[in-house]
Design a protein around this motif. Sequence first.
Motif, mmCIF file in Angstrom:
data_model
loop_
_atom_site.group_PDB
_atom_site.id
_atom_site.type_symbol
_atom_site.label_atom_id
_atom_site.label_comp_id
_atom_site.label_asym_id
_atom_site.label_seq_id
_atom_site.Cartn_x
_atom_site.Cartn_y
_atom_site.Cartn_z
ATOM 1 N N ASP A 87 60.650 75.716 -87.962
ATOM 2 C CA ASP A 87 60.338 76.862 -87.106
ATOM 3 C C ASP A 87 60.627 76.542 -85.649
ATOM 4 O OD1 ASP A 87 59.553 78.464 -89.214
ATOM 5 O OD2 ASP A 87 57.396 78.149 -88.897
ATOM 6 N N ASP A 88 60.271 75.343 -85.220
ATOM 7 C CA ASP A 88 60.495 74.938 -83.836
ATOM 8 C C ASP A 88 61.991 74.920 -83.510
ATOM 9 O OD1 ASP A 88 59.490 74.073 -81.274
ATOM 10 O OD2 ASP A 88 60.236 72.053 -81.786
ATOM 11 N N LYS A 91 63.260 78.523 -83.185
ATOM 12 C CA LYS A 91 62.846 79.109 -81.913
ATOM 13 C C LYS A 91 63.676 78.559 -80.758
ATOM 14 C CE LYS A 91 58.076 79.943 -83.255
ATOM 15 N NZ LYS A 91 56.688 79.479 -83.132
ATOM 16 N N GLN A 92 63.912 77.237 -80.746
ATOM 17 C CA GLN A 92 64.698 76.638 -79.679
ATOM 18 C C GLN A 92 66.109 77.202 -79.643
ATOM 19 O OE1 GLN A 92 64.656 72.321 -79.514
ATOM 20 N NE2 GLN A 92 62.515 72.283 -80.177
ATOM 21 N N LYS A 94 67.163 80.140 -80.884
ATOM 22 C CA LYS A 94 67.120 81.554 -80.498
ATOM 23 C C LYS A 94 66.869 81.707 -78.997
ATOM 24 C CE LYS A 94 65.836 83.871 -84.749
ATOM 25 N NZ LYS A 94 64.853 84.718 -85.419
ATOM 26 N N ASP A 95 65.963 80.900 -78.447
ATOM 27 C CA ASP A 95 65.649 80.980 -77.024
ATOM 28 C C ASP A 95 66.824 80.507 -76.171
ATOM 29 O OD1 ASP A 95 63.159 81.910 -77.701
ATOM 30 O OD2 ASP A 95 62.123 79.995 -77.362
#
Length: 97
Positions: A87-88, A91-92, A94-95
């Motif tokens: 998940d991390d 997120k990284q 996508k961000d």
Amino acid sequence: MFIPAEGMDEFQQNLGELINEYDTGDAEDALAAPQNRHLRVENKNFYFDIKRNAQGRYMTISEVKGNYRNSILIPEIGWENFRDVLDDYVKQVKDGD
């Protein structure tokens, strides 16, 4: 197999005795386990399987491409941590886009 009607009661009794004597509970565990999953990404197949051995439950993640197969095993105690790392990363990425 053919069982005459008059032998059904005896068959049921004997079958019940065998089940009581040899049932290990594995069938109930198998029914309660999560379903195995398959995921295709580009030209690779990924298989997610839940298994159990003497040390407990674990997940195998197998990558299959042609004749090549590679697998990792993740003990049940590590599933949430493994998910958190994935998940991390998601997120990284996508961000960062």
